[in-house]
Scaffold this active site. Structure first.
Site, short mmCIF file in Angstrom:
data_model
loop_
_atom_site.label_atom_id
_atom_site.label_comp_id
_atom_site.label_asym_id
_atom_site.label_seq_id
_atom_site.Cartn_x
_atom_site.Cartn_y
_atom_site.Cartn_z
N PRO A 86 -11.54 14.05 27.28
CG PRO A 86 -13.31 13.29 28.60
CD PRO A 86 -12.88 14.43 27.73
CD GLU A 113 -22.91 14.94 28.25
OE1 GLU A 113 -23.20 15.00 29.46
OE2 GLU A 113 -22.48 13.90 27.70
NE ARG A 150 8.62 18.04 38.55
CZ ARG A 150 9.45 17.04 38.30
NH1 ARG A 150 9.44 16.45 37.11
NH2 ARG A 150 10.29 16.61 39.21
CG ASP A 164 11.68 13.13 37.95
OD1 ASP A 164 12.17 12.85 39.05
OD2 ASP A 164 11.19 14.23 37.68
C1 LIG Z 1 -17.86 16.06 32.21
S1 LIG Z 1 -16.57 16.24 31.05
C2 LIG Z 1 -17.34 15.87 29.52
C3 LIG Z 1 -17.15 14.46 29.11
C4 LIG Z 1 -17.74 14.13 27.74
N1 LIG Z 1 -19.16 14.04 27.83
C5 LIG Z 1 -17.18 12.82 27.25
O1 LIG Z 1 -17.78 11.79 27.47
O2 LIG Z 1 -16.07 12.83 26.66
C6 LIG Z 1 -16.37 17.98 30.99
C7 LIG Z 1 -15.00 18.45 30.56
O3 LIG Z 1 -14.03 18.03 31.49
C8 LIG Z 1 -12.78 17.92 30.85
N2 LIG Z 1 -12.26 16.56 31.09
C9 LIG Z 1 -12.94 15.55 31.65
N3 LIG Z 1 -12.20 14.46 31.74
C10 LIG Z 1 -10.99 14.76 31.22
C11 LIG Z 1 -9.78 14.03 31.01
N4 LIG Z 1 -9.67 12.76 31.35
N5 LIG Z 1 -8.74 14.69 30.44
C12 LIG Z 1 -8.84 15.97 30.07
N6 LIG Z 1 -9.96 16.71 30.25
C13 LIG Z 1 -11.03 16.12 30.81
C14 LIG Z 1 -13.00 18.22 29.38
O4 LIG Z 1 -12.65 19.57 29.15
C15 LIG Z 1 -14.49 17.97 29.23
O5 LIG Z 1 -15.05 18.69 28.16
#
Ligand SMILES: C[S@@+](CC[C@H](N)C(=O)[O-])C[C@H]1O[C@@H](n2cnc3c(N)ncnc32)[C@H](O)[C@@H]1O
Length: 223
Positions: A86, A113, A150, A164
């Site tokens: 994220p 986490e 794509r 697009d």
């Molecule tokens: C529950 S999330 C962990 C979030 C982390 N504790 C934080 O606050 O950044 C678990 C995993 O989901 C993926 N993930 C969650 N949200 C994402 C997003 N918006 N974009 C990309 N990957 C995401 C990532 O690989 C992350 O390590």
């Protein structure tokens, strides 16, 4: 292009990668997909891939060893290694275009986490698909795969994606098909006129109007 997914849930990819355009790209030999379960690289007798965070706190953290070893099993010399996260670079159409020219892409998908911080050293890029938190990286990497594949020449017709939304820097104009009138809603006359210049102008105006209304930020950022 070869796409690899390091994941604890390879089964999540089955439906997506064996359907529609992603499947066709694979059938045509343009893209190959491979999932690698990094639990297979857990070096302990319970196949544990996560552990409690140092310093305490909620949730489990992915251990570095299985992810490093799963990645090294690929023996890739050149690859774009994308850590789903994220806090990464926001994914957008320009980023998809950039990635569509790569030969090898590896997605590292977190769960729980988050990652042990040392896993970040494997990545060439940390990527986020939006300002919200998913349970894991799998859905994010599937959305990215769809957007990237794509755009690879030969997968779909170039005309289908070059106009697009976002490719032009604007949102796309409206589309209509038959019937000419449905429940009192009519197809704009200009689209039935056969005048290609006028149709083109109408589409540009509508695209601008829609972008101004819905995404004025795109116009502000347009180079
Ligand atoms: C529950 S999330 C962990 C979030 C982390 N504790 C934080 O606050 O950044 C678990 C995993 O989901 C993926 N993930 C969650 N949200 C994402 C997003 N918006 N974009 C990309 N990957 C995401 C990532 O690989 C992350 O390590």
């Amino acid at each position: 292009m070869n796409i690899f997914y390091l994941t604890l849930f390879p089964e999540m990819y089955e439906g997506i990668l064996s359907s529609s355009i992603l499947k066709r790209a694979n059938d045509k030999g343009i893209v190959s997909y491979k999932t690698i379960n990094f639990r297979d690289y857990a070096n302990n007798k319970h196949n544990q891939v996560d552990d409690y965070p140092y310093g305490g706190g909620a949730g489990m953290v992915l251990k570095p060893e299985p992810v490093y070893e799963a990645f090294e099993s690929l023996h890739l010399e050149n690859a774009r290694v994308l850590l789903m996260c994220p806090s990464g670079r926001p994914f957008d159409q320009q980023f998809a275009e950039e990635l569509s020219t790569e030969e090898n892409i590896v997605f590292i998908n977190g769960h729980y986490e988050g990652y042990d911080e040392r896993i970040r050293n494997l990545a060439t890029d940390e990527v986020s698909i939006g300002d919200y938190v998913l349970t894991g990286g799998e859905i994010a990497s599937m959305a990215m795969t769809d957007a990237i594949v794509r755009l690879i020449p030969g997968v779909i017709q170039q005309e289908s994606y070059e106009n697009d939304s976002f490719s032009t820097g604007m949102l796309e104009h409206p589309h209509y098909t038959r019937p000419r009138e449905y429940r009192g809603m009519k197809v704009p006359d200009v689209l039935l006129s056969g005048d290609h210049k006028k149709i083109e102008e109408w589409r540009e105006e509508e695209s601008l109007k829609r972008t101004k209304e819905r995404r004025p930020d795109l116009i502000k950022n347009k180079k």
